[in-house]
Write a protein that holds these residues in place. Structure first.
Motif, short mmCIF file in Angstrom:
data_model
loop_
_atom_site.label_atom_id
_atom_site.label_comp_id
_atom_site.label_asym_id
_atom_site.label_seq_id
_atom_site.Cartn_x
_atom_site.Cartn_y
_atom_site.Cartn_z
N TRP A 177 53.56 67.83 -41.63
CA TRP A 177 52.21 68.25 -42.29
C TRP A 177 52.10 69.84 -41.88
CZ3 TRP A 177 52.75 63.06 -41.32
CH2 TRP A 177 52.65 62.12 -42.18
N SER A 178 52.65 70.29 -40.48
CA SER A 178 51.97 71.55 -40.21
C SER A 178 52.95 72.78 -40.36
CB SER A 178 52.26 71.48 -38.60
OG SER A 178 51.48 70.41 -38.11
N PHE A 179 54.25 72.57 -40.78
CA PHE A 179 55.23 73.36 -41.29
C PHE A 179 56.08 73.29 -42.27
CE2 PHE A 179 54.69 73.82 -36.45
CZ PHE A 179 54.06 75.09 -36.28
N GLU A 180 56.18 74.19 -43.48
CA GLU A 180 56.77 73.89 -44.34
C GLU A 180 58.25 74.02 -44.09
OE1 GLU A 180 57.64 75.85 -48.84
OE2 GLU A 180 55.86 76.58 -47.64
N TRP A 181 58.75 75.01 -43.18
CA TRP A 181 60.08 74.92 -42.65
C TRP A 181 60.43 73.73 -42.04
CZ3 TRP A 181 61.17 74.33 -37.65
CH2 TRP A 181 60.01 74.29 -36.62
N TYR A 182 59.71 73.10 -41.41
CA TYR A 182 60.06 71.76 -40.86
C TYR A 182 60.33 70.84 -41.67
CZ TYR A 182 60.07 68.00 -37.26
OH TYR A 182 60.24 66.90 -36.57
N ARG A 183 59.38 70.89 -42.63
CA ARG A 183 59.56 69.87 -43.81
C ARG A 183 60.78 70.06 -44.62
NH1 ARG A 183 54.63 70.24 -45.34
NH2 ARG A 183 54.89 71.80 -46.95
N ASP A 184 61.28 71.43 -44.87
CA ASP A 184 62.51 71.73 -45.55
C ASP A 184 63.80 71.22 -44.51
OD1 ASP A 184 61.04 72.55 -47.71
OD2 ASP A 184 61.16 74.75 -46.94
N ALA A 185 63.64 71.58 -43.15
CA ALA A 185 64.64 71.41 -42.34
C ALA A 185 65.07 69.81 -42.65
CB ALA A 185 64.65 71.82 -41.17
N GLY A 186 63.92 68.99 -42.23
CA GLY A 186 63.75 67.63 -42.23
C GLY A 186 64.50 67.09 -43.61
N SER A 187 64.35 67.47 -44.79
CA SER A 187 64.76 66.99 -45.77
C SER A 187 66.01 67.45 -46.03
CB SER A 187 63.98 67.83 -47.14
OG SER A 187 62.75 67.66 -47.12
N LYS A 188 66.48 68.43 -45.37
CA LYS A 188 68.15 68.72 -45.40
C LYS A 188 68.73 67.58 -44.57
CE LYS A 188 68.11 73.63 -46.64
NZ LYS A 188 68.48 75.08 -46.35
N VAL A 189 68.13 67.63 -43.27
CA VAL A 189 69.05 66.49 -42.36
C VAL A 189 68.88 65.21 -42.93
CG1 VAL A 189 68.45 65.30 -40.25
CG2 VAL A 189 68.16 67.54 -40.30
N LEU A 190 67.85 64.60 -43.70
CA LEU A 190 67.74 63.31 -44.23
C LEU A 190 68.56 63.43 -45.50
CD1 LEU A 190 63.99 62.36 -43.67
CD2 LEU A 190 66.12 61.30 -42.78
#
Length: 384
Positions: free
Chosen positions: A218-231
């Protein structure tokens, strides 16, 4: 003769980083963890301060959904209904009082008498909204508070992991591990405070790591994008409800009644659970149905069904048949909030958050005590 300088080890670096990052972010972490603790049982606490809507008599035959919806039509347009697993509980209708209203207002409805009551506002609504804003943005503007909380969460993640490293004794022997599993209550307050920080922090650490890893989405878009790539699938990518379906019915086609749609749902999902049905209001709209299974390991997991107005099956989505990566992505919110296993996991999260709230306090006290010890040693006379 001068003493030989001690070697600066990796453990010493971890200890220093753990200390100074904790001191620097202590107040922010305290506020975020405190508000998270309060929010764990938000709905349960708010329910204590409103009058419960009770179904008067569940022995008779329930009214048809058409009759119940018509009784609410003077309030607005009925958009969906939640049907509980138990027959003695009230139905929950969402009613849009205006076309601009997105979700609608909830009404509790007695399925046997047709009596209804608008959901009551709790006196604590404002308090919990404040707690939510504090947890997410520290009561600041979103653009300012969100990254601050995000950075604090990154620090908290490091501190949870480094805390686990520091919990392990320098010499790996069982007798050295034993003190880390318990709090020595008959010791002085400094030792008790140290044990509260060290031992309770260890027990809560795995949950704090999970909360931190999921909260960063919820805090960082870059983290959300990175998590999406990992998953391998988009996190929070299904907020719009997924693919859209339109009715293919031709004019004059006989449509199913709501009760018939409910029977078809029971045939497709032959298990006990809460059912949510979106009611079509326009010609091209269809029935969207979700149902959870009370016998599952998680009460919040739902299966989805899309039916045309004549009962034609347009789409069926079973959670168990989704790829594992998609399942994990869809569970990030309940994992972060502790609702994944219902009340059981919420209790665990409550105590984990409570411990997390105490860690900045006990950690600061440990630091102050060490400073006092160093000062007292410096004042002692040196013997040559």
């Amino acid at each position: 003769m001068s003493k030989k300088a001690k070697k600066y080890t990796f453990r010493k670096f971890i200890n220093d980083a753990h200390l100074w990052l904790g001191i620097g972010s202590g107040i922010i972490l305290f506020l975020v963890c405190l508000s998270g603790t309060v929010l764990t049982f938000e709905e349960e606490i708010k329910a204590l301060f409103v009058k419960e809507f009770v179904v008067a008599d569940a022995s008779g035959s329930p009214l048809s959904m058409k009759e119940l919806a018509e009784s609410l039509s003077k309030e607005g347009i009925v958009s969906n209904v939640i049907i509980p697993a138990e027959t003695n509980e009230a139905l929950k209708f969402s009613v849009k009082t205006s076309p601009q209203e997105r979700r609608g207002t909830t009404y509790f409805v007695d399925p046997y008498s047709g009596e209804y009551q608008k959901v009551q506002k709790s006196n604590l609504d404002g308090f919990f909204l404040t707690m939510f804003k504090m947890h997410r943005w520290l009561l600041l503007e979103t653009e300012v508070g969100r990254p601050i909380v995000g950075v604090a969460t990154l620090i908290f993640l490091f501190m949870a992991i480094s805390g686990i490293i520091l919990w392990f004794p320098k010499r790996i022997k069982w007798k050295n591990f034993k003190p880390g599993f318990k709090i020595k209550l008959n010791a002085n307050w400094k030792r008790i405070n140290h044990d509260l920080h060290n031992t309770l922090g260890f027990y809560a650490s795995i949950f704090l790591v999970i909360m931190s890893l999921t909260g960063l989405f919820w805090s960082f878009e870059w983290y959300r994008d990175a998590g999406s790539k990992v998953l391998g699938t988009k996190v929070f990518g299904n907020r719009d409800g997924g693919p859209k379906f339109e009715s293919a019915l031709k004019p004059g086609t006989t449509e199913k009644t709501f009760e018939e749609i409910l029977q078809l749902t029971s045939a497709e999902f032959a298990f006990k659970g809460e059912t949510t049905i979106t009611i079509p209001a326009k010609d091209k709209e269809v029935y969207t149905i979700t149902k959870n299974n009370h016998s599952r390991f998680s009460p919040i997991i739902t299966d989805k069904l899309v039916l045309d107005r004549d009962g034609t099956l347009l789409h069926k989505e079973l959670f168990a048949e989704k790829p594992l990566n998609v399942q994990i992505a869809s569970l990030i919110k309940p994992i972060h909030m502790g609702t994944i296993y219902g009340t059981f996991s919420k209790i665990i999260y409550f105590f984990a958050c409570l411990i997390a709230t105490s860690l900045p306090i006990t950690g600061t006290l440990i630091w102050i005590n060490k400073l006092k010890t160093k000062k007292s040693k410096k004042k002692q006379p040196a013997f040559v």
